[in-house]
Structure formats: structure tokens, C-alpha cells
Design an enzyme around this catalytic site. Sequence first.
Site, mmCIF file in Angstrom:
data_model
loop_
_atom_site.group_PDB
_atom_site.id
_atom_site.type_symbol
_atom_site.label_atom_id
_atom_site.label_comp_id
_atom_site.label_asym_id
_atom_site.label_seq_id
_atom_site.Cartn_x
_atom_site.Cartn_y
_atom_site.Cartn_z
ATOM 1 N N HIS A 265 0.800 5.107 1.575
ATOM 2 C CA HIS A 265 0.082 5.962 2.519
ATOM 3 C C HIS A 265 0.740 7.340 2.517
ATOM 4 O O HIS A 265 1.972 7.443 2.585
ATOM 5 C CB HIS A 265 0.144 5.348 3.919
ATOM 6 C CG HIS A 265 -0.608 6.161 4.917
ATOM 7 N ND1 HIS A 265 -1.986 6.226 4.947
ATOM 8 C CD2 HIS A 265 -0.174 6.993 5.905
ATOM 9 C CE1 HIS A 265 -2.369 7.046 5.907
ATOM 10 N NE2 HIS A 265 -1.296 7.522 6.506
ATOM 11 N N SER B 233 4.711 6.862 2.249
ATOM 12 C CA SER B 233 5.386 5.596 2.575
ATOM 13 C C SER B 233 4.739 4.455 1.817
ATOM 14 O O SER B 233 3.514 4.331 1.798
ATOM 15 C CB SER B 233 5.249 5.279 4.074
ATOM 16 O OG SER B 233 5.615 6.375 4.876
ATOM 17 N N ASP C 121 -2.421 0.787 8.136
ATOM 18 C CA ASP C 121 -1.240 1.627 7.853
ATOM 19 C C ASP C 121 -0.063 1.306 8.773
ATOM 20 O O ASP C 121 0.631 2.201 9.270
ATOM 21 C CB ASP C 121 -1.595 3.130 8.002
ATOM 22 C CG ASP C 121 -2.713 3.548 7.065
ATOM 23 O OD1 ASP C 121 -2.808 2.978 5.966
ATOM 24 O OD2 ASP C 121 -3.493 4.440 7.441
ATOM 25 N N ASN D 59 0.849 -1.189 0.000
ATOM 26 C CA ASN D 59 0.000 0.000 0.000
ATOM 27 C C ASN D 59 0.884 1.239 0.000
ATOM 28 O O ASN D 59 2.041 1.176 0.410
ATOM 29 C CB ASN D 59 -0.866 -0.008 1.272
ATOM 30 C CG ASN D 59 -1.815 1.173 1.348
ATOM 31 O OD1 ASN D 59 -2.421 1.567 0.346
ATOM 32 N ND2 ASN D 59 -1.948 1.767 2.529
HETATM 33 C C1 GRF Z 1 -2.796 8.668 -2.696
HETATM 34 O O1 GRF Z 1 -2.562 9.896 -2.094
HETATM 35 C C2 GRF Z 1 -2.354 7.558 -1.793
HETATM 36 O O2 GRF Z 1 -1.303 7.918 -0.949
HETATM 37 C C3 GRF Z 1 -3.585 7.280 -0.971
HETATM 38 O O3 GRF Z 1 -4.650 7.482 -1.858
HETATM 39 C C4 GRF Z 1 -4.268 8.396 -2.880
HETATM 40 C C5 GRF Z 1 -4.577 7.762 -4.202
HETATM 41 O O4 GRF Z 1 -4.436 8.640 -5.263
HETATM 42 N N1 GRF Z 1 -3.525 5.958 -0.418
HETATM 43 P P1 GRF Z 1 -4.641 8.132 -6.747
HETATM 44 O O5 GRF Z 1 -6.044 7.532 -6.825
HETATM 45 O O6 GRF Z 1 -3.584 7.127 -7.049
HETATM 46 O O7 GRF Z 1 -4.554 9.367 -7.591
#
Ligand code: GRF
Length: 211
Positions: free
Chosen positions: A111, A138, A147, A109
Site C-alpha cells: 500500500h 508498506s 489496508d 499487499n
Molecule cells: C502501487 O503503487 C501499489 O502500492 C498499489 O498499486 C500500485 C501498483 O502499481 N497497491 P503496479 O501495477 O505494480 O505498477
Amino acid sequence: MSLKKLKVVVLISGSGSNLQAFIDRAEELNIIIKAVVSNVEGAYGLERAKNSGISAITLPHGNFASREDFDIALAKEIDKHQSDLIILAGFMRILSADFVQQFTDKIINIHPSLLPKYKGLNTHQRAIDAKDEFHGASVHLVTAELDDGPVIIQGKLPIQTNDTAESLQQRIHTLEHQIYPQAVKWISSGAIQIKKGKIIETKLLDRLVTI
Ligand code: GRF
């Protein structure tokens, strides 16, 4: 000797700009995106997938009686693709412990914070409110705790005095599009291995990117 392409499934809920970074660099990363699954109907990331000829599946979580039922359906969908890696890219659902266990060492993932700081939502505003000097993102292994899994790579940038949550989020997004593909490249090339919930570096890597 050419390495076998890593089969990945990407889970999204929204715009999918991180998904796009994977689509654009799939060749270089030595991955094949077998499917994109969204729990939200009409998520723009589904369009991105279709535009690139990738199977785009919608699994609206509202159609399921419980989290467990949704996760069982999601696991079935993923199993069809025999994927080596499940990439969460803006997937706004908490996954049940059973799901995570079924795919141990295979789910990653991104975050938007310098974990362990700011788990959960509104990370950009929280970093500004705390008057932090830096904010970041991260990439981590997914465990049953939200997370919380071990970090593979982090990206870090200075918060500017006139930053709003939106302006900061924009710059963090750019950083995400660098570090997330980098993490996947390390996995597909074997530069890191994930075993029993641990990240093992097989060579020395720079796991903190500062811009
Ligand atoms: C990103 O900011 C990521 O860190 C979080 O969700 C957002 C996804 O953005 N988990 P996108 O849909 O890839 O534009």
C-alpha cells in the site's frame, strides 16, 4: 540445504511494475510465479506475465453477480496452483472476509503510504495536502479490514517542496520495487514467519528502509 521454492500467485489490476520486480528477481527470491490473475481485461501486467512464460489469467469482475461469486472463482483459480503465497500487486478489489479467511496468513499487499496513515486511495496527494515531511509504502499482511493487517516492511522518503502527486508516486514506486521483493525474500527464506495473523521475526531485521 537448498530451500524449496515458494509457489506464488500474483493478483493485479494494472501496469504490474511490482509484478515485474518479482519476475526479474524470482531466482534470487527463491519463488516460482505459478500464475498472474487480473480482474481487469487488457491490464499491462498480463503482458508482462506472458512475456515471461507465466500463465496469465483474466477474471473480469463485471462478469460476476456479486463480490462473493467473484471471490469464489478467484479462490478456485488460486487453488489450482497450490500456492504458498498470494501477492497483491496493484489489485484494486476489496476481498471478502471469506476469501481472506480461506487464505489466512497467505495474502500480502503493498500500500502506498506509511500505514496506518492514509488507508484507501489518493495517498500521494493526501500526504502532500497534509504537508507531511515523509511519505512511503508498506507491505502488510492482508486481513478482512482494508489496508489494515500487520506491517512486514515499510519504505520511507522525504516529500520535496515541488512534488506533485505524480512525481511523488514515481519515487514511491521505485521504493516499492525494493521493499516488496525484500518482504517476499524474508518469507521465502524463513527470516519471518506469518502465524495466526502475526508477523514473527526469526532474526533481527531492518524493517524500515529510508531513502
Ligand atoms: C502501487 O503503487 C501499489 O502500492 C498499489 O498499486 C500500485 C501498483 O502499481 N497497491 P503496479 O501495477 O505494480 O505498477
